[in-house]
Design a protein around this motif. Structure first.
Motif, PDB file in Angstrom:
ATOM      1  N   ALA A 166       0.835  -1.203   0.000  1.00  0.00           N
ATOM      2  CA  ALA A 166       0.000   0.000   0.000  1.00  0.00           C
ATOM      3  C   ALA A 166       0.869   1.253   0.000  1.00  0.00           C
ATOM      4  O   ALA A 166       0.606   2.213  -0.743  1.00  0.00           O
ATOM      5  CB  ALA A 166      -0.933  -0.008   1.207  1.00  0.00           C
ATOM      6  N   ALA A 167       1.902   1.256   0.831  1.00  0.00           N
ATOM      7  CA  ALA A 167       2.799   2.410   0.895  1.00  0.00           C
ATOM      8  C   ALA A 167       3.529   2.595  -0.430  1.00  0.00           C
ATOM      9  O   ALA A 167       3.748   3.727  -0.881  1.00  0.00           O
ATOM     10  CB  ALA A 167       3.791   2.237   2.040  1.00  0.00           C
ATOM     11  N   SER A 168       3.921   1.492  -1.073  1.00  0.00           N
ATOM     12  CA  SER A 168       4.622   1.577  -2.357  1.00  0.00           C
ATOM     13  C   SER A 168       3.727   2.179  -3.425  1.00  0.00           C
ATOM     14  O   SER A 168       4.148   3.060  -4.194  1.00  0.00           O
ATOM     15  CB  SER A 168       5.099   0.192  -2.787  1.00  0.00           C
ATOM     16  OG  SER A 168       6.044  -0.332  -1.871  1.00  0.00           O
ATOM     17  N   TYR A 169       2.470   1.733  -3.491  1.00  0.00           N
ATOM     18  CA  TYR A 169       1.553   2.268  -4.492  1.00  0.00           C
ATOM     19  C   TYR A 169       1.216   3.726  -4.204  1.00  0.00           C
ATOM     20  O   TYR A 169       1.118   4.556  -5.125  1.00  0.00           O
ATOM     21  CB  TYR A 169       0.286   1.422  -4.573  1.00  0.00           C
ATOM     22  CG  TYR A 169       0.421   0.262  -5.530  1.00  0.00           C
ATOM     23  CD1 TYR A 169       0.146   0.421  -6.876  1.00  0.00           C
ATOM     24  CD2 TYR A 169       0.842  -0.981  -5.084  1.00  0.00           C
ATOM     25  CE1 TYR A 169       0.292  -0.626  -7.769  1.00  0.00           C
ATOM     26  CE2 TYR A 169       1.001  -2.042  -5.967  1.00  0.00           C
ATOM     27  CZ  TYR A 169       0.726  -1.857  -7.308  1.00  0.00           C
ATOM     28  OH  TYR A 169       0.880  -2.898  -8.185  1.00  0.00           O
ATOM     29  N   ALA A 170       1.028   4.078  -2.931  1.00  0.00           N
ATOM     30  CA  ALA A 170       0.729   5.466  -2.592  1.00  0.00           C
ATOM     31  C   ALA A 170       1.890   6.379  -2.981  1.00  0.00           C
ATOM     32  O   ALA A 170       1.682   7.489  -3.490  1.00  0.00           O
ATOM     33  CB  ALA A 170       0.435   5.585  -1.105  1.00  0.00           C
ATOM     34  N   ARG A 171       3.111   5.916  -2.774  1.00  0.00           N
ATOM     35  CA  ARG A 171       4.291   6.731  -3.056  1.00  0.00           C
ATOM     36  C   ARG A 171       4.532   6.890  -4.549  1.00  0.00           C
ATOM     37  O   ARG A 171       4.862   7.976  -5.031  1.00  0.00           O
ATOM     38  CB  ARG A 171       5.509   6.103  -2.382  1.00  0.00           C
ATOM     39  CG  ARG A 171       6.801   6.902  -2.555  1.00  0.00           C
ATOM     40  CD  ARG A 171       7.904   6.394  -1.639  1.00  0.00           C
ATOM     41  NE  ARG A 171       8.279   5.016  -1.927  1.00  0.00           N
ATOM     42  CZ  ARG A 171       7.959   3.966  -1.169  1.00  0.00           C
ATOM     43  NH1 ARG A 171       7.231   4.133  -0.069  1.00  0.00           N
ATOM     44  NH2 ARG A 171       8.349   2.745  -1.502  1.00  0.00           N
ATOM     45  N   HIS A 172       4.365   5.820  -5.307  1.00  0.00           N
ATOM     46  CA  HIS A 172       4.738   5.839  -6.722  1.00  0.00           C
ATOM     47  C   HIS A 172       3.567   6.080  -7.676  1.00  0.00           C
ATOM     48  O   HIS A 172       3.780   6.555  -8.799  1.00  0.00           O
ATOM     49  CB  HIS A 172       5.401   4.513  -7.105  1.00  0.00           C
ATOM     50  CG  HIS A 172       6.710   4.275  -6.416  1.00  0.00           C
ATOM     51  ND1 HIS A 172       7.840   4.990  -6.706  1.00  0.00           N
ATOM     52  CD2 HIS A 172       7.051   3.388  -5.451  1.00  0.00           C
ATOM     53  CE1 HIS A 172       8.848   4.561  -5.950  1.00  0.00           C
ATOM     54  NE2 HIS A 172       8.389   3.598  -5.178  1.00  0.00           N
ATOM     55  N   ALA A 173       2.346   5.718  -7.252  1.00  0.00           N
ATOM     56  CA  ALA A 173       1.211   5.801  -8.172  1.00  0.00           C
ATOM     57  C   ALA A 173       0.080   6.670  -7.649  1.00  0.00           C
ATOM     58  O   ALA A 173      -0.922   6.857  -8.342  1.00  0.00           O
ATOM     59  CB  ALA A 173       0.683   4.388  -8.475  1.00  0.00           C
TER      60      ALA A 173
END
Length: 400
Positions: A166-173
């Motif tokens: 979730a954190a990865s998608y929020a940060r990058h997308a």
């Protein structure tokens, strides 16, 4: 509620996504919801399977050359509208964040339905699966994140299987992904109360010695999973402890890894039984002594949840979700990615210390309870209910 799940893969095709979708569909059906699954046919030709509260429509499919036993289908807009229009779902849940995210939102929006997506993988997973040249990996991953950012705006809710994802998608997308674990069935995966008979059964089937400890790995045996690290680590540990290695699963790298075990001198103490069925897999976890996984690309790690629910201490690598599943709950040890020597040391320590295994067992069971299927189903139901209650005018208009 009437719920439609769309996925490229579904059992008997075996993968983390197929099992997650299957368990979600069955769990929702058992709770009284009417569930439709649209998935690629496991045998190529289309067919339909009807069960209580659950209809599975298999669409014409083609082999996936990069994955053993997997097939894929093309999402035809007219066919999707026909199947979904006949079923009349209240919410559509997509589990294909690659081809599906490109093709499906427009068709679903034309029906005026809420659309949810679970991003079961990260762009780096795709990079590894297609074996992109190392010099291009970072560029391809960056491009895939940009593509994800452009497509995810078409969905009313985005689910990821872990807080890390979730954190990865929020940060990058962008957006606000919701973390909902794929969950683990605590009725199927649990520690043995007395496993003498189960050990004897596994010994007879796979040729292992029921009196010797077992190092277990479960998962796809493809190059991106780094299973060779587990085999090299196990070989070092088995030089000093009379143990056995069980590598459960299948994949394109299996022949090469069978040969590696022979070259390392543990071929006669290593078993590759392939994929195991619903009834056999929990038993294998229960008779094992320690669980090892070397993958660096897990968006969650279903096999780690299964191992923890079975009371196994875990040795994994410091990457993606493993700190959250293993290190912080205190149910095992992490080593650096690719560090076969460090993994061997941790395996050896656990094989020699039953008291430490017992301590880690209790932490593993506590962690697994936080990921039970019941919690996973509750969270999905709550999300579906919120989306179904929204008037059509409030749904995301982007994919119209």
């Amino acid at each position: 509620m009437r719920l439609a799940l769309i996925s490229q893969t579904y059992p008997p095709m075996v993968s983390g996504v197929s099992m997650a979708v299957c368990h979600l569909a069955q769990g929702l059906a058992e709770r009284g919801h009417q569930v439709l699954v649209l998935a690629a046919s496991e045998r190529g030709e289309p067919h339909t399977d009807d069960r209580q509260n659950l209809r599975i429509i298999r669409l014409r499919s083609f082999p996936t050359p990069l994955r053993v036993g997997q097939r894929w289908c093309w999402w035809h807009r007219r066919g999707l509208i026909r199947h979904l229009g006949g079923f009349r779902p209240e919410v559509v849940h997509l589990h294909d964040p690659t081809l599906g995210a490109l093709q499906i939102p427009g068709a679903i929006r034309s029906l005026g339905l809420p659309l949810v997506i679970t991003a079961h993988a990260l762009p780096i997973n795709v990079v590894h699966i297609v074996h992109a040249p190392r010099r291009l990996e970072r560029w391809i991953e960056s491009y895939l994140w940009r593509l994800a950012a452009r497509r995810l705006i078409f969905f009313d809710a985005i689910i990821t299987p872990s807080e890390y994802a979730a954190a990865s998608y929020a940060r990058h997308a962008g957006g606000r992904p919701i973390a909902i674990s794929n969950g683990v069935n605590l009725q199927r995966f649990h520690p043995a109360l007395g496993n003498t008979q189960e050990r004897a059964s596994v010994a007879e089937r796979f040729g292992v010695d029921p009196s010797r400890p077992i190092i277990l790995h479960v998962g796809r045996i493809d190059s991106e999973k780094d299973v060779d690290v587990v085999i090299r680590a196990a070989a070092r540990a088995m030089d000093q402890v009379d143990a056995q290695l069980l590598i459960v699963g299948d994949g394109n790298a299996r022949p090469r890894l069978v040969q590696l075990a022979r070259e390392l001198g543990i071929g006669d103490r290593t078993v590759f039984p392939g994929f195991l069925g619903r009834d056999d897999l929990p038993i294998v976890y229960r008779v094992a002594t320690v669980f090892a996984i070397s993958s660096r690309i897990e968006a969650e790690g279903i096999v780690v949840l299964e191992a923890a629910a079975s009371g196994l201490p875990i040795v994994a690598v410091r990457a993606t979700t493993m700190p959250d599943l293993v290190e912080r709950p205190g149910c095992g040890y992490l080593v650096e990615p690719g560090d076969a020597g460090g993994m061997a040391d941790r395996l050896l320590y656990l094989l020699r210390n039953p008291l430490e295994r017992e301590r880690l067992k209790h932490a593993a069971l506590a962690m697994a309870r936080l990921h039970s299927y019941e919690i996973t189903l509750d969270q999905h139901e709550a999300l579906y209910a919120r989306l179904a209650s929204r008037p059509p005018a409030e749904l995301n208009p982007s994919a119209g």
